[in-house]
Design an enzyme around this catalytic site. Structure first.
Site, PDB file in Angstrom:
ATOM      1  N   ASN A   2       0.799  -1.302   0.140  1.00  0.00           N
ATOM      2  CA  ASN A   2       0.193   0.176  -0.070  1.00  0.00           C
ATOM      3  C   ASN A   2       0.942   1.299  -0.010  1.00  0.00           C
ATOM      4  OD1 ASN A   2       0.698  -0.945   2.715  1.00  0.00           O
ATOM      5  ND2 ASN A   2      -0.958   0.342   3.405  1.00  0.00           N
ATOM      6  N   GLU A   4       0.397   5.127   0.708  1.00  0.00           N
ATOM      7  CA  GLU A   4      -0.864   6.237   1.014  1.00  0.00           C
ATOM      8  C   GLU A   4      -0.190   7.643   0.473  1.00  0.00           C
ATOM      9  OE1 GLU A   4      -1.249   5.546   5.331  1.00  0.00           O
ATOM     10  OE2 GLU A   4      -2.230   3.875   4.858  1.00  0.00           O
ATOM     11  N   CYS A  50      -3.921   0.506  -2.784  1.00  0.00           N
ATOM     12  CA  CYS A  50      -3.649  -0.762  -1.893  1.00  0.00           C
ATOM     13  C   CYS A  50      -2.730  -1.960  -2.170  1.00  0.00           C
ATOM     14  CB  CYS A  50      -5.034  -1.495  -2.013  1.00  0.00           C
ATOM     15  SG  CYS A  50      -6.348  -0.787  -0.965  1.00  0.00           S
ATOM     16  N   GLU A  67      -2.892  -4.690  -3.061  1.00  0.00           N
ATOM     17  CA  GLU A  67      -3.360  -5.805  -4.134  1.00  0.00           C
ATOM     18  C   GLU A  67      -3.173  -4.890  -5.550  1.00  0.00           C
ATOM     19  OE1 GLU A  67      -4.753  -5.156  -1.351  1.00  0.00           O
ATOM     20  OE2 GLU A  67      -5.692  -6.764  -0.534  1.00  0.00           O
ATOM     21  N   CYS A  79     -10.104  -4.995   0.540  1.00  0.00           N
ATOM     22  CA  CYS A  79     -11.347  -3.966   0.512  1.00  0.00           C
ATOM     23  C   CYS A  79     -12.080  -4.399  -0.891  1.00  0.00           C
ATOM     24  CB  CYS A  79     -10.810  -2.767   0.266  1.00  0.00           C
ATOM     25  SG  CYS A  79     -10.236  -2.373  -1.485  1.00  0.00           S
ATOM     26  N   CYS A  88     -10.590  -3.866  -4.149  1.00  0.00           N
ATOM     27  CA  CYS A  88      -9.655  -4.839  -4.646  1.00  0.00           C
ATOM     28  C   CYS A  88     -10.293  -6.032  -4.950  1.00  0.00           C
ATOM     29  CB  CYS A  88      -8.572  -4.810  -3.426  1.00  0.00           C
ATOM     30  SG  CYS A  88      -7.252  -3.524  -3.329  1.00  0.00           S
TER      31      CYS A  88
HETATM   32  N1  THU Z   1      -5.259  -1.679   2.578  1.00  0.00           N
HETATM   33  C1  THU Z   1      -4.488  -2.522   1.765  1.00  0.00           C
HETATM   34  O1  THU Z   1      -3.408  -2.201   1.173  1.00  0.00           O
HETATM   35  N2  THU Z   1      -5.120  -3.735   1.137  1.00  0.00           N
HETATM   36  C2  THU Z   1      -6.357  -4.314   1.752  1.00  0.00           C
HETATM   37  O2  THU Z   1      -6.731  -5.169   1.578  1.00  0.00           O
HETATM   38  C3  THU Z   1      -6.898  -3.683   3.040  1.00  0.00           C
HETATM   39  C4  THU Z   1      -6.449  -2.045   3.212  1.00  0.00           C
HETATM   40  C5  THU Z   1      -4.308  -0.513   3.069  1.00  0.00           C
HETATM   41  C6  THU Z   1      -5.064   0.876   2.432  1.00  0.00           C
HETATM   42  C7  THU Z   1      -4.673   1.507   3.663  1.00  0.00           C
HETATM   43  O3  THU Z   1      -3.380   2.186   3.175  1.00  0.00           O
HETATM   44  C8  THU Z   1      -4.259   0.931   4.755  1.00  0.00           C
HETATM   45  O4  THU Z   1      -4.388  -0.268   4.426  1.00  0.00           O
HETATM   46  C9  THU Z   1      -5.476   1.267   5.888  1.00  0.00           C
HETATM   47  O5  THU Z   1      -6.661   1.110   5.092  1.00  0.00           O
END
Ligand code: THU
Length: 130
Positions: free
Chosen positions: A39, A41, A50, A52, A83, A86
């Site tokens: 991920n 941000e 994310c 994925e 999520c 994804c």
């Molecule tokens: N996140 C992912 O990278 N993958 C997931 O399947 C769930 C959430 C990340 C997004 C964000 O940077 C952090 O987790 C908190 O939501």
């Protein structure tokens, strides 16, 4: 290298200064090659991506479009499912029986098929009249 090892290793590179929730993802594509993502941000929160999505982008950039297996890992009390967005992104490149394994850094895991993750998925058949 196993998918879990790949996801575990790449997770350390996640850029998550806002949530502090680092996620690593690894995809085994049809060729057998492994593609990873984390991920990433952003201070403008909705612009974050994310793990994925990163792994899928790496796979497609390498010229592959068929997912054979997925592994996602995070430091959470229970295995964290992808999520909603994804799930749809994975379903674009994975058949309904492809397994997605969700792992925690302390050794818990849970495997789910793409069909179980995204029942009633939107696909190209819904655009048949367009
Ligand atoms: N996140 C992912 O990278 N993958 C997931 O399947 C769930 C959430 C990340 C997004 C964000 O940077 C952090 O987790 C908190 O939501």
């Amino acid at each position: 290298m196993t998918l879990l090892q790949a996801a575990t290793t790449v997770r350390h590179n996640a850029y998550a200064p806002y949530s502090r929730f680092k996620v690593g993802a690894a995809i085994r594509a049809a060729s057998g090659a492994i593609y990873t993502g984390v991920n990433v941000e952003n201070v403008a929160y909705p612009e974050g991506t994310c793990a994925e999505a990163g792994a899928i982008a790496a796979m497609v950039a390498a010229g592959e479009t068929v997912i054979a297996e997925v592994c996602v890992i995070a430091d959470s009390p229970e295995p964290v499912p992808p999520c909603g967005g994804c799930r749809q992104k994975i379903a674009e490149f994975a058949g309904p029986d492809v397994m997605v394994t969700l792992c925690t850094t302390d050794g818990k895991s849970r495997s789910m098929s793409v069909a179980a993750l995204l029942p009633g998925r939107f696909d190209a058949s819904h655009m048949a009249r367009s």
